[in-house]
Design a protein around this motif. Sequence first.
Motif, PDB file in Angstrom:
ATOM      1  N   LEU A 203       0.976  -1.205   0.017  1.00  0.00           N
ATOM      2  CA  LEU A 203      -0.125   0.041   0.013  1.00  0.00           C
ATOM      3  C   LEU A 203       0.860   1.136   0.074  1.00  0.00           C
ATOM      4  N   ASN A 204       0.600   2.060  -0.824  1.00  0.00           N
ATOM      5  CA  ASN A 204       1.091   3.565  -0.938  1.00  0.00           C
ATOM      6  C   ASN A 204       0.494   4.651   0.068  1.00  0.00           C
ATOM      7  N   GLU A 249      -6.289   3.592  -0.577  1.00  0.00           N
ATOM      8  CA  GLU A 249      -5.955   2.836  -1.870  1.00  0.00           C
ATOM      9  C   GLU A 249      -7.330   1.701  -1.881  1.00  0.00           C
TER      10      GLU A 249
END
Length: 367
Positions: A203-204, A249
């Motif tokens: 995950l960013n 996200e």
Amino acid sequence: MFLRTTKVKRLDGSVDEYIRLVESDWNAGRPRHRVICNLGRKEVLAPHADALLRLLQGKDKSPAARPEVAAVGAWDWGVMLVARHFWQQLGVQEIIDSLTKKRGLGRELADRALALVANRLCEPSSEHGMARWLETDFVCDRWGRRWLPEWREESERLSSQRPRVRVKDRQLRQWYRTLDQMLVHKKQIEKELFLRLRNLFSLNVDLVFYDLTSTYFEGHGPGGLALHGHSRDGKPRNRQVLVGLVMIEGWPIAHHVLAGNLRDSTTVAEVLADLQARFGLRRVVFVGDRGMVTSSNLDWLRAKEQGYVVTQAPQTTRDPPLSRSRYRSVVRVSRRDLRWRKVSGAEDTGAGGGFRQNRCASVCGPQ
């Protein structure tokens, strides 16, 4: 082939016995045993043990001697099987087991929580409505013990003060107690699950989406939380609570249950502070709707060096309108095709800002 009895000791000290069908053959001059299948618990199969042995030994070949075989029942199993697989792969069962072990509780909490989650996934209903689902689906714990609906006797139900409740109190309290016990570990479960999701899906953690909704009560509701406020359900006379959801996200990582009389904008600082303290997210880009926008909130975000993408609130709000001269248009969104396009490279210097409500929406940042 032959039958073998296997003993399994449980955490409470009791011993369960299971019957397995085992095949024996020779391999390199030595006997080797291979388990063909697990037949089930010994106490269930005990009445049929002699018939099974005769069948394995080939002594029961006469069709007339065999009893008539009929299906006891047919239940849906696929949903629970898939739900349990993802439950274990995401590590939720392990997380709950580790938390309950510290409090001296058994592993039943994780299994009951899985049953509630699977019900919400396929047949969303209340804890009372779960009884109908338990009749059609094979819902069991990790040891294969099935939960069956516990219905009240008709005479007992009609003579009671709650004739509409068809499920026995013992089973209802079991599900309600599960929710109470999960609430104690809510913050730890959300944190551990976020760490696993971040590693599993890379995950960013840049954009943090936050929004609120409300849900109302027909009765008084919980004290201190159920209060009158702006009702999104068109029920201004009913007490309500606010439910806030934080997403990254597309994944929900946290939720908050707040007092029903709060304004949306007053919850922003608390939610972002929780992200910093609990999840270690020091710098993010906050994304919210116009209900989150006040001058004090934007000043707070800038003071904390947080980015933001928000919709500018109408100028009829109690807060003073945002000064248009303090912002520079960076990116413009066409409402016709919703495709992003740069206005000019020289202007692309903003760090955060708000959507202007006109023919096109613009992401803006402080000059």
